[in-house]
Structure formats: C-alpha cells, structure tokens
Design a protein around this motif. Structure first.
Motif, short mmCIF file in Angstrom:
data_model
loop_
_atom_site.label_atom_id
_atom_site.label_comp_id
_atom_site.label_asym_id
_atom_site.label_seq_id
_atom_site.Cartn_x
_atom_site.Cartn_y
_atom_site.Cartn_z
N ALA A 29 0.97 -1.22 -0.01
CA ALA A 29 -0.05 -0.04 0.11
C ALA A 29 0.70 1.28 0.07
N ARG A 30 2.22 1.14 0.61
CA ARG A 30 2.91 2.56 0.88
C ARG A 30 3.34 2.80 -0.57
N ALA A 31 3.87 1.56 -1.23
CA ALA A 31 4.40 1.64 -2.55
C ALA A 31 3.48 2.24 -3.74
N LEU A 32 2.25 1.88 -3.33
CA LEU A 32 1.13 2.35 -4.34
C LEU A 32 1.10 4.00 -4.09
N ILE A 33 1.13 4.22 -2.84
CA ILE A 33 0.96 5.69 -2.59
C ILE A 33 2.15 6.47 -2.97
N ASP A 34 3.23 5.97 -2.74
CA ASP A 34 4.51 6.43 -3.48
C ASP A 34 4.59 6.75 -4.96
N SER A 35 3.86 5.72 -5.71
CA SER A 35 3.92 5.86 -6.91
C SER A 35 3.12 7.33 -7.46
N GLY A 36 2.39 7.77 -6.72
CA GLY A 36 1.57 9.07 -7.05
C GLY A 36 0.73 8.76 -7.93
N LEU A 73 1.52 4.79 6.18
CA LEU A 73 0.62 5.08 5.14
C LEU A 73 0.39 6.65 4.97
N ALA A 74 0.16 7.36 6.08
CA ALA A 74 -0.09 8.94 5.98
C ALA A 74 1.14 9.77 6.01
N GLY A 75 2.14 9.35 5.88
CA GLY A 75 3.28 10.15 5.79
C GLY A 75 4.49 10.41 6.79
N GLY A 76 4.12 9.90 8.09
CA GLY A 76 4.94 9.74 9.04
C GLY A 76 4.67 10.83 10.27
N MET A 77 4.38 12.10 9.69
CA MET A 77 4.43 13.25 10.55
C MET A 77 3.07 13.75 11.15
N VAL A 78 2.95 12.99 12.42
CA VAL A 78 1.88 13.26 13.22
C VAL A 78 1.77 14.87 13.81
N ASN A 112 10.09 -0.99 -5.74
CA ASN A 112 9.93 -2.25 -6.25
C ASN A 112 8.81 -2.96 -5.98
N GLN A 113 7.89 -2.56 -5.12
CA GLN A 113 6.89 -3.43 -4.64
C GLN A 113 5.57 -3.21 -5.13
N ILE A 114 5.46 -2.19 -6.27
CA ILE A 114 4.15 -2.02 -7.00
C ILE A 114 3.86 -3.19 -7.82
#
Length: 401
Positions: free
Chosen positions: A136-143, A192-197, A399-401
């Motif tokens: 899921a994070r890789a999908l988000i990273d793909s833009g 998943l949300a970017g880390g920065m709470v 490489n996880q997408i």
C-alpha cells in the motif's frame, strides 16, 4: 539480498517475542542464531541444544561477544534502554522488539547512543513491516492515487486476557494495550499517512479492576501533509475482528471461530499472580514448540486508506484498490521467510549499513504518539507532537508495486 557468510545473531530474551520471530530466523539462511542471553537456565540450555553457540546469563556478556554481528533484543520494555545502548556501544547493530522503550527520555537516549556509535537500531517486528502494508505504501509512493486523505484502523482482540507478568499490567512499566499493541497500529498509520503526526486527541478505557491498565483506546490523529486518521483498538474485546479479515489471525494463521473465549477460559484457572506467570512461561522457548509457519501474511486488523484516486483496503493476502470505476486486487503472496520485511531490514543494516524506515528515530516518533494518547485521555485536549519524522523512500519499496 544475498548474505554470505550468514549474519551471526545474538538473542537477548527467549520469551514470547523470540518465539514469534523464530520461524523467520529458522527459515532465513542469511541469519545464524549464534548466542543467547536469558535469566532461565532451562531456556539457555534448550537454545544451545537446538542451535549450538554460546549462552550467557546477562545481556551485557552477550553484547561483549566479539563473534556476533547483531543483537536481537526481546527483553521486557522497561529494560530496552539499558540493553540497546549496551549493544550499540559494543559495536553491534540491533533489532529491538517494539516498542522502542517506555519513556521518551529513554527513547532519545537510545537514538543518540546509536548515532554516536554509528550503529542501526531497527524497531520491530511491528506490523508496519507486513507485506500488504508495504504494498500500500508503494502504491502511494507511485503518485498514481494522488494524496492520502484519511486512514481508518480498527482491531478488536482479547489481548489483555492472555497470560501476563505483573509489569505487563502496569502502564508505567510499558504494560497495557498502548505500548504493546497501539504501537503496531500507530506504526502502520504513520507509514501510510506520511509519518508526521501533528496532533493527537484520544480517550482510553480501563474497565477491569483486576487488569489495572488501559484495555482500549480510540484516537484521532492529524498529519502535517493534511491527512487525518482514526485508530481504535480493544484488548478487552469479546468480539474478534479477525472476522473482518476472512478469519485469518494476526500471525497469519487461520482463526478457529469455535475457539471462542479461549483466553478468558484459560485465565479462569489462575488463582495467584504466580499461576499467571507460570502460564506465561509455558509460552516461552524451551517450554513450548515454536509457532508453525503461517499460511497468510500477518495483519493488525482492518486498515482502510482514502486517497484522491482510490480507496485501499488491506487484507492478509493483498490490497484491494477501489478506483473511480473499477476495483482490483493486488496480491501479496506469502514469502518462504515469514516477516521477510524485518529480515530484509536486518540484513541491509548489517551488510550495507542501510537504515530502515523503522529506525530508532521512527520508533521514538511512534512512542511519542503512544504518550500523546495517554496524555490526551487524561487532560481532554489535543496533544501536539514534537519528535515526528517523515517516511523516507527506500529502494526496496520502489519495486513493490
């Protein structure tokens, strides 16, 4: 990633955490279990009989073993600062079982010690290493899905009614659901949300006088990049949210719905704290067989991510992508090495000095959210965060997408 010769790993603590990592260690030829430290002589003897190597009666002696490349620290939470700093000062990389520690002061000390020593502390295993989460994070990273707007995380278990040592029922010692379980959910949502709470608003529950610590919480997090998240966890639950995950348990094994109430039934036999300690000991190395290799990836309950272009629903077997006009399922086949994400991070740290996302500073940021939940519940206001770090993009995720 190849690794020849194998990484020589020392293990500090042979309790339940080590038992849950054992299938990963035994199925990864890149790692050799070479030494241990544990207070129980029976556990140390069982380790040497099974793996060979050396056995020590103190973590300090284990860290001083010059033949070891890294130390896996699976000791109680309140001991993490002492043991982690000892390991990095002895020149060892560290796999430190979550949470990083109990207090923010100790967490900062661990991070600074690792930085001074030039060694890496990996905080895990946590469920942020699970293959569906990384997919899921890789999908988000793909833009391709646009921005993350909202995350929902829900998990109901009987965690508080499994056998516990006395300190596991004391919040000040890292007991209760916040430090042991909440940190899993926090790690996943932050990843998943970017880390920065930015802020935390929460309410916790203490509903059993015989288990005098937090048994549940519900939290609302806001993030610097604009997303927000709701996190709900119950370790008091009678309902089992594995039902929402196709009856697959947290560790990737099929859940038996007919075993309803098993933990509470077992606890009914407990008359004294010593009885409960004995039940806990029966789950440790040398006293019970290691868990079988699972049939599915691990998970931590229901996770939903709302993005501009799609909603993502994480399952133990992959990620559902609900787009504007169609839905697709992206499978995450179970690797031959359980908890492969953790093992890849360990190998990369030792062989390439490569920091994972879940390093000491990341662990400190998640620990800060744990304290934010407790503090917000006490004072009834938003708590602003100050130790947060962003998600760093790694070559592996590309490489996880």
């Amino acid at each position: 990633m190849t690794c020849d010769p194998p990484i020589r790993l020392g293990v500090a603590g042979l309790g339940r955490a080590f038992m849950l990592m054992l299938p990963s260690f035994e199925n990864d030829p890149r790692v050799e279990l070479a030494a241990c430290a544990a207070p129980r002589e029976s556990s140390r003897t069982a380790f040497v009989q099974r793996f060979g190597g050396a056995a020590y009666d103190s973590v300090e002696a284990l860290c001083g073993d010059p033949t070891l490349d890294a130390i896996y620290i699976a000791t109680p939470h309140q001991m993490h600062r002492t043991h982690a700093t000892c390991a990095v000062m002895a020149g060892k990389h560290v796999l430190l079982d979550k949470p990083l520690c109990v207090t923010l002061e100790d967490g900062e000390a661990i991070a600074q010690a690792a930085e001074r020593a030039g060694k890496i502390v990996i905080v895990g295993p946590s469920h942020s290493f699970d293959a569906p989460v990384l997919k899921a994070r890789a999908l988000i990273d793909s833009g391709s899905l646009g921005q993350v707007r909202m995350v929902h995380a829900l998990n109901y278990t009987d965690f508080l009614y499994r056998p516990r040592r006395p300190e596991e029922l004391m919040t000040s010692e890292g007991g209760g659901v916040i430090f042991s379980q909440g940190v899993h959910q926090i790690d996943i949502v932050r990843l998943l949300a970017g880390g920065m709470v930015s802020t935390v608003r929460a309410t916790t529950g203490q509903w059993d006088d015989k288990r005098p610590t937090e048994c549940a919480y519900s939290a609302h997090l806001t993030f610097a990049e604009g997303a927000f998240a709701s996190l709900t966890y119950s370790g008091f639950a009678h309902f089992n949210s594995d039902e929402f995950c196709d009856w697959i348990g947290e560790l990737g094994h099929d859940t038996d719905p007919t075993a309803y109430g098993k933990a509470r039934k077992a606890l009914q036999s407990v008359q004294t704290p010593q009885d409960e300690i004995r039940l806990k000991t029966e789950r440790t190395f040398g006293a019970s067989p290691a868990p079988a290799v699972p049939a599915h990836n691990e998970h931590f309950g229901t996770i939903l991510v709302s993005c501009d272009g799609a909603d993502l629903r994480l399952t133990p077997d992959g990620v559902w992508v609900y787009g504007h006009t169609q839905r697709d399922f992206l499978s995450t086949p179970l690797d031959a090495i359980p908890r492969k994400g953790v093992m890849e991070s360990l190998v990369a740290a030792v062989r390439q000095s490569q920091n994972p996302i879940q390093d000491a500073r990341w662990g400190l940021a998640s620990l800060e959210v744990c304290h934010g939940i407790l503090q917000s519940s006490e004072v009834g206001t938003d708590i602003r965060m100050h130790h947060q770090v962003p998600v760093r993009r790694t070559e592996e995720r590309k490489n996880q997408i």
